[in-house]
Design an enzyme around this catalytic site. Structure first.
Site, PDB file in Angstrom:
ATOM      1  N   CYS A 166     -11.976  69.546  59.820  1.00 45.44           N
ATOM      2  CA  CYS A 166     -12.177  69.884  58.415  1.00 45.44           C
ATOM      3  C   CYS A 166     -10.892  69.827  57.599  1.00 45.44           C
ATOM      4  O   CYS A 166     -10.936  69.953  56.368  1.00 45.44           O
ATOM      5  CB  CYS A 166     -12.817  71.262  58.294  1.00 45.44           C
ATOM      6  SG  CYS A 166     -14.330  71.397  59.273  1.00 45.44           S
ATOM      7  N   PHE A 406     -11.667  72.754  63.109  1.00 46.21           N
ATOM      8  CA  PHE A 406     -11.869  72.995  64.537  1.00 46.21           C
ATOM      9  C   PHE A 406     -10.703  72.385  65.315  1.00 46.21           C
ATOM     10  O   PHE A 406     -10.251  71.274  65.012  1.00 46.21           O
ATOM     11  CB  PHE A 406     -13.177  72.339  65.013  1.00 46.21           C
ATOM     12  CG  PHE A 406     -14.429  73.089  64.629  1.00 46.21           C
ATOM     13  CD1 PHE A 406     -14.379  74.315  64.001  1.00 46.21           C
ATOM     14  CD2 PHE A 406     -15.673  72.556  64.919  1.00 46.21           C
ATOM     15  CE1 PHE A 406     -15.534  75.007  63.665  1.00 46.21           C
ATOM     16  CE2 PHE A 406     -16.842  73.233  64.589  1.00 46.21           C
ATOM     17  CZ  PHE A 406     -16.780  74.456  63.961  1.00 46.21           C
TER      18      PHE A 406
END
Length: 420
Positions: A166, A406
């Site tokens: 992200c 992540f």
């Protein structure tokens, strides 16, 4: 070596709240949610049946039918956003030196829709042998959006994709900023794209219990910093910024929107998916961005937070902001625009950077919508100005945008008003 100054001269966006920058910004200012029932596939057996989808996207506005078939949806979004940004920049494609124009376009996942379709077809028909579309690999790989944009426009400068979950598209913007200020390019088309609202994408995040399951009220499901938050809402789309060396922009009479002044990167080095509970990586990345920009915490007026609406992430980011900004944390504005756009995964940083630029240009802080009641955790300090539910007019000289991915990847970028 004297570092070059880097400015933003164009913006583009294909998002769940608007398929152009003006449309998106109008909806963001007004607190409009892009969430609704999933239409890309039948979600009736899924725990989560809603997402923030791009509405009414017509690839034939950008490509002929034959070309569109060669592109995964994520690449179609990327090219559409890049086209708007390039057009918006006013750059003369006939006269610029295309050897000095690059493309750095991110994707956290890339062509997962193509992968699902082709591999699914194979396993359903494997008795016929391995029959795959010849465009399977070039449609799927996450660098292909950058490659396709460069091919379309003939840009021969630095060309690649960044992938850090992200944080991917914030990394793309920071890389573009670094290349230009070191004199390695005059212009870089930077951004990110994602199109992961497919069966395997939603099922995969459901298996992690990462998604909201508020199926009865999707438009209010993304509620960062609210006690009742239960996970993020998937989004899709693309966003693009034209980063340009200042003297080059002035020489061609460009409309300068703002200046990019710093970027920071760090790792949590803690957990596969969870942020560090004390926000160690988040604190470090914001401090590095401020140091890179030569700015103090008091210089920042607005923080567009990662703010995904997950229980742990929201708490750790709030804690990190208080520690980095100290007393000034109570003077700046904070908001999570994911409450409206959903989480665009690898494209999140690009769309939030575009929103941060528009906040600086227009002196408006967009809201965090859907706030209901505060969390009982003391690390979410509701004396901070989270800009809940309604946009706020204020002078925004500088904005910082956070993205965390992540794997513990963190990236922050700072934009500010351009002054000569």
């Amino acid at each position: 070596m004297e570092l070059k100054r880097v400015v933003v001269t164009g913006l583009g966006a294909i998002t769940p709240v608007g398929s152009s920058v003006p449309e998106m910004w109008e909806n963001i200012k007004n607190g409009v949610s892009g969430a609704g029932p999933i239409t890309h596939f039948d979600p009736s057996l899924f725990k989560t049946k809603f997402a923030c989808e791009v509405k009414d996207f017509d690839p034939l506005k950008y490509f002929d039918r034959k070309e569109a078939r060669k592109l995964d949806l994520y690449a179609q979004y990327a090219i559409a956003a890049a086209k708007e940004a390039i057009d918006n920049s006013g750059v003369d494609l006939e006269t610029i030196d295309k050897d000095e124009v690059g493309v750095i376009f991110a994707a956290g996942i890339g062509g997962i829709g193509t992968f699902e379709q082709e591999v699914g077809y194979y396993f359903q028909n494997k008795e016929q042998g391995p029959k795959f579309n010849p465009f399977f690999i070039p449609k799927m790989i996450s660098d292909i959006a950058a490659g396709q944009i460069s091919i379309m426009y003939g840009f021969r400068g630095p060309n690649y994709s960044t992938c850090s979950a992200c944080a991917s598209s914030t990394n793309a913007i920071i890389d573009a900023f670094t290349h230009i200020r070191m004199g390695k390019a005059n212009i870089i088309v930077a951004g990110g794209a994602e199109a992961s609202i497919i069966a395997s994408g939603v099922a995969g995040f459901n298996a992690m219990t990462a998604l909201s399951t508020r199926n009865d009220e999707p438009q209010s499901a993304s509620r960062p910093f609210s006690k009742s938050r239960d996970g993020f809402v998937m989004g899709e789309g693309a966003a693009c910024l034209i980063l340009e060396e200042l003297d080059h922009a002035i020489a061609r009479g460009a409309n300068i929107l703002c200046e990019v002044v710093g970027g920071g990167m760090s790792a949590d080095a803690y957990h596969l998916t969870a942020t560090h509970p004390d926000g160690l990586g988040a604190k470090l990345v914001m401090k590095r961005a401020l140091k890179d920009a030569g700015m103090s915490p008091e210089d920042i007026d607005y923080v567009n937070v990662h703010g995904t609406s997950t229980p742990v992430g929201d708490i750790s980011e709030s804690k990190a902001i208080k520690e980095v900004f100290g007393a000034h944390a109570y003077n700046l504005n904070i908001s999570s625009t994911k409450s409206m756009t959903g989480h665009l995964l690898g494209a999140a940083g690009a769309i939030e950077a575009v929103i941060s630029v528009l906040s600086v240009v227009n002196d408006i802080v967009p809201p965090t919508i859907n706030f209901t009641a505060g969390d009982e955790d003391p690390d979410i300090d509701y004396k901070l100005n989270f800009t809940f539910n309604k946009a706020q007019k204020r002078v925004v000289n500088a904005a910082l945008s956070n993205t965390f991915g992540f794997g513990g990847h963190n990236a922050s970028v700072i934009v500010k008003k351009y002054t000569k």
